[in-house]
Design an enzyme around this catalytic site. Structure first.
Site, PDB file in Angstrom:
ATOM      1  N   HIS A  16       0.874  -1.180   0.000  1.00 38.83           N
ATOM      2  CA  HIS A  16       0.000   0.000   0.000  1.00 38.83           C
ATOM      3  C   HIS A  16       0.908   1.227   0.000  1.00 38.83           C
ATOM      4  O   HIS A  16       1.708   1.390   0.928  1.00 38.83           O
ATOM      5  CB  HIS A  16      -0.883   0.010   1.245  1.00 38.83           C
ATOM      6  CG  HIS A  16      -1.724  -1.220   1.367  1.00 38.83           C
ATOM      7  ND1 HIS A  16      -3.027  -1.261   0.934  1.00 38.83           N
ATOM      8  CD2 HIS A  16      -1.445  -2.459   1.846  1.00 38.83           C
ATOM      9  CE1 HIS A  16      -3.523  -2.469   1.157  1.00 38.83           C
ATOM     10  NE2 HIS A  16      -2.583  -3.216   1.708  1.00 38.83           N
ATOM     11  N   HIS A 194      -8.174  -8.235  -0.561  1.00 40.96           N
ATOM     12  CA  HIS A 194      -7.731  -8.735   0.744  1.00 40.96           C
ATOM     13  C   HIS A 194      -8.822  -9.685   1.248  1.00 40.96           C
ATOM     14  O   HIS A 194     -10.009  -9.324   1.240  1.00 40.96           O
ATOM     15  CB  HIS A 194      -7.614  -7.606   1.768  1.00 40.96           C
ATOM     16  CG  HIS A 194      -6.398  -6.750   1.615  1.00 40.96           C
ATOM     17  ND1 HIS A 194      -6.095  -6.097   0.458  1.00 40.96           N
ATOM     18  CD2 HIS A 194      -5.410  -6.436   2.508  1.00 40.96           C
ATOM     19  CE1 HIS A 194      -4.957  -5.411   0.628  1.00 40.96           C
ATOM     20  NE2 HIS A 194      -4.522  -5.600   1.858  1.00 40.96           N
ATOM     21  N   GLU A 197      -7.489 -12.290   6.146  1.00 39.15           N
ATOM     22  CA  GLU A 197      -6.461 -11.719   7.022  1.00 39.15           C
ATOM     23  C   GLU A 197      -7.022 -11.787   8.443  1.00 39.15           C
ATOM     24  O   GLU A 197      -6.489 -12.471   9.309  1.00 39.15           O
ATOM     25  CB  GLU A 197      -6.141 -10.276   6.615  1.00 39.15           C
ATOM     26  CG  GLU A 197      -5.071  -9.604   7.471  1.00 39.15           C
ATOM     27  CD  GLU A 197      -4.852  -8.114   7.118  1.00 39.15           C
ATOM     28  OE1 GLU A 197      -5.750  -7.516   6.476  1.00 39.15           O
ATOM     29  OE2 GLU A 197      -3.804  -7.557   7.499  1.00 39.15           O
TER      30      GLU A 197
END
Ligand code: HPA
Ligand code: ZN
Length: 335
Positions: A16, A194, A197
Site C-alpha cells: 500500500h 484482501h 487476514e
C-alpha cells in the site's frame, strides 16, 4: 543467506503506497503543507506504532495519509518507495493506492493518480524498476462510494491495471462489493482482494466466487478449509503473504508459528511482501530475512518465492520471462 536475499531479483505484489510513508517524509510533507500532526518527533511516531489488530493500525494509517495534499506529495511518497525497491533488487512492484482515503478529504482523484504514476514513469527510466497500479476500494465504505471511485478512474484507465479491496475486513465481506467488481471487470481491470487476514475462510470463498479475484491478498485463513485450499490450487491463484504485517497486527503471534512454509508444502503459490513497510518494521527484504530465519527456509524455498512473485504478477508474458530468466541465472550462479 542475507546476501543471497538482498541480491535476489524479486517482485513485490502487496504494497500500500500510503503504508510506505516513512515518519521522516511524513514530517517533511506535513511541514511543507503547514499541517500539524500529533507527534513531535520521528521517535514519537515510531512509538505510536503498536497495534493489537487491523483497526488499530488503520486509524493511524489514515491519520498519516491526511498530510498528503499536492501532486508533488504523492510523487515524493511513491518515488521514495521506488528508490527502496531499486536498493533491494525489487525489479517490479504492483502498488495499491486508496483513492477514497484522499477524495474523502477533498483531494482530487487526478492529483493522486498523476503524482503516483509520474513517479512510476521516472522510476522505470532512472531506476529500472517497473510497476503497475492497483486501485483499492475501502471496504468500510459503501459499494455506492466504490462506484464513484470507479467512475473517477475512467480518464486514467491506461494507468491502472487492477482493482483491490482493503481496510476493515470483519463485517465487510467481499459480497458487499459484488456489483462494483462486476463493473470493474467489464472496464478491463483485473480483480484482487484482501481476504482471510482477519476474516474467516468464507471471506476467501466469496472473494473467489463472487468477486472472481485473480490473486488473494493475505489469505492466511484459507488454511481453515481443505476444500478451499484445493480450489485455490485448481484455479492457480497465488497468495500475497506479508509476514511482518501478520505479526504486527497479531494475525500470527510469532514468526516461528507463521504458516508460510506449511502453505508452500500444501502446494499453494506463495509470495512474500511488506504490505505497509513504514508501519510494520521492515521492507520486503526484511520480510524475506526474518521469515527465512524463523522457518529455516532454504535457498530453493527463497528462489521459489521470488519465482512466484514474477510468475503471478500481472506483467505481460514477455517482460515476465525477462525477469524469470534473470532470476534463473542468479539462482544457478548462487545456489
Ligand atoms: N489490510 C487491510 N487494509 C489495509 C491493509 C491491510 O493489511 N494495509 C492497508 N490497508
Ligand atoms: Zn494489505
Amino acid at each position: 543467506m542475507k546476501k543471497f536475499i538482498e541480491n535476489l531479483p524479486k517482485a513485490e505484489l502487496h504494497l500500500h503506497i500510503e503504508g510506505s510513508f516513512e515518519p521522516a517524509l511524513m514530517f517533511k510533507i506535513a511541514n511543507r503543507n503547514k499541517i500539524s500532526i500529533p507527534y513531535n518527533s520521528v521517535e514519537e511516531i515510531e512509538k505510536a506504532y503498536k497495534f493489537n489488530c487491523l483497526q488499530d493500525f488503520l486509524d493511524i494509517y489514515y491519520q498519516g495519509a491526511s498530510v498528503l495534499i499536492t501532486e508533488q506529495d504523492f510523487f515524493d511518497l511513491t518515488y521514495s518507495y521506488l528508490q527502496k525497491c531499486a536498493a533491494q533488487n525489487v525489479r517490479h512492484t504492483e502498488i495499491m493506492f486508496d483513492p477514497q482515503t484522499h477524495t474523502e478529504r477533498g483531494i482530487a482523484f487526478e492529483t493522486v493518480i498523476n503524482g503516483i504514476s509520474k513517479a512510476c514513469e521516472v522510476a522505470k527510466e532512472k531506476l529500472g524498476v517497473t510497476s503497475l497500479l492497483i486501485m483499492s476500494y475501502l471496504r468500510h465504505l459503501s459499494e455506492e462510494d466504490a462506484f464513484k471511485t470507479l467512475e473517477q478512474s475512467f480518464p486514467f484507465k491506461d494507468k491502472i491495471t487492477a482493482v483491490g479491496l482493503d481496510s476493515s475486513e470483519k463485517g465487510n465481506p467481499p459480497s458487499k462489493f459484488k456489483n462494483v467488481y462486476e463493473a470493474s471487470i467489464k472496464e478491463g481491470y483485473i480483480p484482487v482482494a484482501h481476504a482471510g487476514e482477519e476474516g474467516n475462510s468464507d471471506y476467501v470463498w466469496e472473494a473467489l466466487d463472487i468477486l472472481k479475484i485473480k490473486r488473494i491478498d493475505h489469505g492466511n485463513n484459507a488454511l481453515q478449509d481443505e476444500t478451499l485450499i484445493e480450489e485455490i490450487k485448481k484455479r492457480d491463484i497465488a497468495l500475497t503473504v506479508c509476514p511482518l504485517s501478520n505479526t504486527a497486527l497479531q494475525v500470527v503471534t510469532d514468526l516461528k508459528k507463521h504458516p508460510l512454509k506449511k502453505m508452500m508444502n500444501l502446494g499453494l503459490k506463495i509470495t512474500i511482501n511488506s504490505d505497509d513497510p513504514a508501519y510494520f518494521g521492515g521492507q520486503v527484504n526484511q520480510n524475506y530475512i526474518e521469515i527465512q530465519e524463523a522457518l529455516n527456509l532454504t535457498k530453493k524455498d527463497l528462489y521459489e518465492l521470488a519465482k512466484n512473485s514474477f510468475q503471478y504478477s500481472f506483467l505481460d508474458s514477455k517482460t515476465k520471462q525477462i525477469y524469470l530468466n534473470e532470476l534463473e541465472n542468479y539462482y544457478k550462479l548462487n545456489s
